[in-house]
Design a protein around this motif. Structure first.
Motif, PDB file in Angstrom:
ATOM      1  N   THR A   1       1.011  -0.930   0.100  1.00 47.35           N
ATOM      2  CA  THR A   1      -0.064  -0.181   0.538  1.00 47.35           C
ATOM      3  C   THR A   1       0.508   0.905   0.330  1.00 47.35           C
ATOM      4  O   THR A   1       0.777   2.749  -0.660  1.00 47.35           O
ATOM      5  N   LYS A   2       2.471   0.773   0.713  1.00 44.13           N
ATOM      6  CA  LYS A   2       3.001   2.356   0.727  1.00 44.13           C
ATOM      7  C   LYS A   2       3.048   2.706  -0.915  1.00 44.13           C
ATOM      8  O   LYS A   2       3.101   3.880  -1.396  1.00 44.13           O
TER       9      LYS A   2
ATOM     10  N   LYS B   1      -0.023  16.416  -4.153  1.00 43.82           N
ATOM     11  CA  LYS B   1       0.171  16.897  -3.057  1.00 43.82           C
ATOM     12  C   LYS B   1       0.772  18.079  -4.319  1.00 43.82           C
ATOM     13  O   LYS B   1       0.789  19.191  -2.879  1.00 43.82           O
TER      14      LYS B   1
ATOM     15  N   HIS C   1       3.892  16.868 -15.319  1.00 44.14           N
ATOM     16  CA  HIS C   1       5.268  15.603 -15.047  1.00 44.14           C
ATOM     17  C   HIS C   1       4.785  14.987 -13.934  1.00 44.14           C
ATOM     18  O   HIS C   1       4.538  14.967 -13.023  1.00 44.14           O
TER      19      HIS C   1
ATOM     20  N   MET D   1       2.647  12.385  -5.910  1.00 46.64           N
ATOM     21  CA  MET D   1       3.927  13.691  -6.348  1.00 46.64           C
ATOM     22  C   MET D   1       2.916  15.284  -7.032  1.00 46.64           C
ATOM     23  O   MET D   1       2.713  16.303  -6.235  1.00 46.64           O
TER      24      MET D   1
ATOM     25  N   PHE E   1      18.156  16.131  -8.423  1.00 47.32           N
ATOM     26  CA  PHE E   1      18.044  14.250  -8.742  1.00 47.32           C
ATOM     27  C   PHE E   1      19.690  14.768 -10.158  1.00 47.32           C
ATOM     28  O   PHE E   1      19.341  15.513 -10.443  1.00 47.32           O
TER      29      PHE E   1
ATOM     30  N   GLY F   1      13.973   5.253  -4.804  1.00 47.84           N
ATOM     31  CA  GLY F   1      13.276   5.981  -5.886  1.00 47.84           C
ATOM     32  C   GLY F   1      13.395   4.338  -6.738  1.00 47.84           C
ATOM     33  O   GLY F   1      12.643   4.706  -7.753  1.00 47.84           O
TER      34      GLY F   1
ATOM     35  N   PHE G   1       6.077  10.298 -10.172  1.00 50.50           N
ATOM     36  CA  PHE G   1       5.132   9.366  -9.445  1.00 50.50           C
ATOM     37  C   PHE G   1       3.594  10.341  -8.631  1.00 50.50           C
ATOM     38  O   PHE G   1       3.963  11.237  -8.524  1.00 50.50           O
TER      39      PHE G   1
ATOM     40  N   SER H   1      13.274  17.331  -3.953  1.00 51.26           N
ATOM     41  CA  SER H   1      12.955  17.411  -5.893  1.00 51.26           C
ATOM     42  C   SER H   1      11.179  17.476  -5.461  1.00 51.26           C
ATOM     43  O   SER H   1      10.702  18.270  -5.952  1.00 51.26           O
TER      44      SER H   1
ATOM     45  N   ARG I   1      12.712  14.447  -0.994  1.00 50.55           N
ATOM     46  CA  ARG I   1      12.461  15.671  -0.598  1.00 50.55           C
ATOM     47  C   ARG I   1      12.651  16.678  -0.818  1.00 50.55           C
ATOM     48  O   ARG I   1      12.001  17.572  -1.277  1.00 50.55           O
TER      49      ARG I   1
ATOM     50  N   TYR J   1       8.336  19.698 -15.269  1.00 49.24           N
ATOM     51  CA  TYR J   1       9.131  20.539 -14.587  1.00 49.24           C
ATOM     52  C   TYR J   1      10.501  18.484 -14.388  1.00 49.24           C
ATOM     53  O   TYR J   1      10.342  17.550 -15.070  1.00 49.24           O
TER      54      TYR J   1
ATOM     55  N   TYR K   1      17.077   3.292 -10.753  1.00 51.75           N
ATOM     56  CA  TYR K   1      17.727   3.555  -9.473  1.00 51.75           C
ATOM     57  C   TYR K   1      18.302   1.906  -9.238  1.00 51.75           C
ATOM     58  O   TYR K   1      17.554   0.785  -9.538  1.00 51.75           O
TER      59      TYR K   1
HETATM   60  N1  COA Z   1      -0.218   2.778   3.258  1.00 48.89           N
HETATM   61  C1  COA Z   1       0.218   3.725   2.523  1.00 48.89           C
HETATM   62  N2  COA Z   1       1.010   5.108   2.743  1.00 48.89           N
HETATM   63  C2  COA Z   1       2.189   4.899   2.959  1.00 48.89           C
HETATM   64  C3  COA Z   1       2.369   3.895   3.950  1.00 48.89           C
HETATM   65  C4  COA Z   1       1.865   2.319   3.814  1.00 48.89           C
HETATM   66  N3  COA Z   1       1.576   0.894   4.032  1.00 48.89           N
HETATM   67  N4  COA Z   1       3.616   3.720   4.369  1.00 48.89           N
HETATM   68  C5  COA Z   1       3.924   4.631   3.961  1.00 48.89           C
HETATM   69  N5  COA Z   1       2.653   5.896   2.985  1.00 48.89           N
HETATM   70  C6  COA Z   1       3.052   6.929   2.675  1.00 48.89           C
HETATM   71  C7  COA Z   1       4.001   7.856   3.302  1.00 48.89           C
HETATM   72  O1  COA Z   1       3.345   8.500   4.288  1.00 48.89           O
HETATM   73  C8  COA Z   1       4.731   8.986   2.515  1.00 48.89           C
HETATM   74  O2  COA Z   1       3.578   9.498   1.737  1.00 48.89           O
HETATM   75  P1  COA Z   1       3.003  11.267   2.315  1.00 48.89           P
HETATM   76  O3  COA Z   1       4.504  12.014   1.674  1.00 48.89           O
HETATM   77  O4  COA Z   1       2.154  11.872   2.127  1.00 48.89           O
HETATM   78  O5  COA Z   1       3.439  11.042   4.127  1.00 48.89           O
HETATM   79  C9  COA Z   1       4.813   7.971   0.974  1.00 48.89           C
HETATM   80  O6  COA Z   1       3.968   6.920   0.952  1.00 48.89           O
HETATM   81  C10 COA Z   1       5.929   7.790   0.380  1.00 48.89           C
HETATM   82  O7  COA Z   1       6.198   7.264   1.637  1.00 48.89           O
HETATM   83  P2  COA Z   1       8.017   8.054   2.250  1.00 48.89           P
HETATM   84  O8  COA Z   1       8.321   7.108   3.031  1.00 48.89           O
HETATM   85  O9  COA Z   1       8.554   9.289   2.018  1.00 48.89           O
HETATM   86  O10 COA Z   1       8.573   6.984   0.921  1.00 48.89           O
HETATM   87  P3  COA Z   1       9.956   6.922   0.423  1.00 48.89           P
HETATM   88  O11 COA Z   1      10.859   7.693   1.358  1.00 48.89           O
HETATM   89  O12 COA Z   1      10.637   5.565   0.718  1.00 48.89           O
HETATM   90  O13 COA Z   1      10.449   7.529  -0.458  1.00 48.89           O
HETATM   91  C11 COA Z   1      10.445   8.854  -2.430  1.00 48.89           C
HETATM   92  C12 COA Z   1       9.923   8.079  -1.620  1.00 48.89           C
HETATM   93  C13 COA Z   1       9.162   9.462  -3.369  1.00 48.89           C
HETATM   94  C14 COA Z   1      11.322  10.047  -1.796  1.00 48.89           C
HETATM   95  C15 COA Z   1      11.354   7.987  -3.264  1.00 48.89           C
HETATM   96  O14 COA Z   1      10.537   7.470  -4.091  1.00 48.89           O
HETATM   97  C16 COA Z   1      11.586   9.094  -5.020  1.00 48.89           C
HETATM   98  O15 COA Z   1      12.567   9.690  -4.514  1.00 48.89           O
HETATM   99  N6  COA Z   1      10.781   8.762  -5.951  1.00 48.89           N
HETATM  100  C17 COA Z   1      12.069   9.721  -6.586  1.00 48.89           C
HETATM  101  C18 COA Z   1      10.949  10.864  -7.021  1.00 48.89           C
HETATM  102  C19 COA Z   1      11.620  11.949  -8.124  1.00 48.89           C
HETATM  103  O16 COA Z   1      11.451  10.978  -9.233  1.00 48.89           O
HETATM  104  N7  COA Z   1      12.339  12.834  -8.186  1.00 48.89           N
HETATM  105  C20 COA Z   1      12.747  13.800  -9.177  1.00 48.89           C
HETATM  106  C21 COA Z   1      11.605  14.303  -9.918  1.00 48.89           C
HETATM  107  S1  COA Z   1      10.578  15.661  -9.533  1.00 48.89           S
END
Ligand code: COA
Length: 367
Positions: free
Chosen positions: A35-36, A251, A242, A248, A192, A157, A245, A208, A206, A315, A151
């Motif tokens: 679910t995450k 939010k 863009h 994003m 990034f 990621g 995920f 990004s 965070r 973006y 990644y």
């Molecule tokens: N059920 C539902 N949601 C859950 C969960 C669960 N069991 N466990 C965690 N979550 C939620 C978290 O609360 C969070 O949501 P929130 O941000 O609204 O609080 C979300 O899932 C992601 O969890 P988080 O712990 O922040 O994930 P992470 O630190 O492992 O990584 C990213 C998430 C997005 C930072 C990471 O995947 C990433 O860097 N991706 C690439 C982003 C990118 O491409 N950037 C460059 C271009 S813009």
């Protein structure tokens, strides 16, 4: 032959690779609650390449489809621009592989554009501005945005991986016209990056997210003052963004509403009807970097009627952003390019966790 000063998309070609990994499968091997990935990030399936596929084959597939769907002559192409951040060569542009495959040569400008995920938009804008400048000499531009987003294993990621390519013929606006006026914004950031020689990128996830939101606020508040944005946005049947995920985008859109003091209920309903709806394909493909926004735009075009408008927010980390607005010319619901992608999505091989770990070995060993 162009008859007026309005230019846009004449043809589209979309391509994805042969494998799809459901996020539930990734969760199994990363000791994470699925679910995450599915609710927390909004991802469903990531597109992955088989051993014969890469950024070049994806770009070529999309290009070939765009050309077939266009039906024009290769001699009418005067510009070939390729955007990517997963190039296989530091010097030879991806556009040269396109030229080679099509056996194109002559009075053609050909090059590659890089600015993280924003590169596809820059390529498309340059093609449009080349048309507007009069220097196209009535030829068309072939634009392709293609990427393979990977990644390191177990990197945060990893659930946001994906791959795909979008190709456009830019000339007569048979599908959609593109407004020459756009709204751009940039600043230097390290959110990034992929150092030379490194196989996989680094991302400060965070940061990004903060940069993306900041860029969105700076672009949207150029098109209308904060207090008028609510009315302005309603002129657009779809608002494409863009998609690193899908969560994003959600939010960022909520933050935009907050920043402009728009009723959160209104923002949420606008998001569901006009933003979320455009990400049908992104949820099934994952992040395709330069192509990601353009999959959302293509999807929106399948839902629109002539004269309806869409807004596209681009973006790219580093960071650069731009809003483009497009007007739909003809509904695309049953267009060949739509059927081609839908067929790819249905016919691709859905792999499990064990198969993913197997193909990761070959990705990782090709360092
Ligand atoms: N059920 C539902 N949601 C859950 C969960 C669960 N069991 N466990 C965690 N979550 C939620 C978290 O609360 C969070 O949501 P929130 O941000 O609204 O609080 C979300 O899932 C992601 O969890 P988080 O712990 O922040 O994930 P992470 O630190 O492992 O990584 C990213 C998430 C997005 C930072 C990471 O995947 C990433 O860097 N991706 C690439 C982003 C990118 O491409 N950037 C460059 C271009 S813009």
């Amino acid at each position: 032959m162009t008859t007026n000063n309005e230019f846009g998309i004449s043809a589209i070609g979309l391509a994805i690779p042969s494998y799809g990994l459901p996020l539930q499968e990734l969760a199994k091997i990363r000791n994470t609650d699925a679910t995450k990935f599915i609710d927390g990030l909004g991802c469903e399936v990531m597109a992955l390449c088989n051993s014969a596929e890469n950024v070049v084959t994806l770009a070529l597939k999309a290009v070939q489809r765009a050309l077939d769907n266009w039906g024009g002559k290769l001699e009418d192409i005067g510009l070939v621009v390729a955007a990517t951040e997963s190039s296989i060569d530091m010097s030879r542009p991806l556009s040269s592989w396109v030229m080679q495959e099509l056996n194109l040569k002559g009075n053609i400008r050909s090059y590659e554009v890089k600015h993280a995920c924003y590169g596809g938009t820059v390529a498309l804008r340059q093609a449009l501005e080349w048309k507007i400048s009069g220097n196209s000499k009535n030829k068309v531009a072939l634009v392709v945005a293609a990427d393979v987003a990977l990644y390191a294993q177990d990197h945060s990621g990893e659930p946001t991986q994906g791959a795909g390519a979008v190709a456009f013929i830019i000339g007569e606006p048979n599908i959609a016209s593109i407004n020459p006026i756009s709204y751009y914004w940039s600043e230097s950031q390290y959110d990034f990056w992929r150092p030379v020689g490194d196989k996989y990128p680094e991302v400060n996830g965070r940061l990004s997210l903060t940069c993306y939101i900041n860029a969105m606020l700076n672009c949207f508040t150029q098109i209308a003052p904060k207090h008028e944005l609510q009315n302005y946005l309603q002129e657009y049947n779809y608002i494409c963004c863009h998609v690193p995920f899908p969560k994003m985008v959600h939010k960022a859109f909520a933050k935009l509403g907050q920043f402009c003091n728009i009723d959160p209920l209104f923002v949420e309903s606008l998001y569901l009807q006009r933003v979320y709806a455009t990400m049908d394909w992104n949820r099934k493909i994952g992040n395709s970097y330069t192509a990601s926004l353009w999959f959302a735009v293509a999807n929106a075009l399948t839902k629109m009627q002539g004269q309806q408008q869409l807004l596209a927010f681009s973006y790219g980390s580093g960071c650069g952003a731009e809003i483009l607005t497009l007007k739909c010319v003809a509904n695309q619901q049953v267009a060949t390019w739509v059927r081609q992608l839908e067929q790819d999505l249905t016919q691709r091989t859905i792999i499990d966790a064990a198969h993913y770990l197997e193909i990761r070995k070959s990705y990782d060993s090709s360092l």
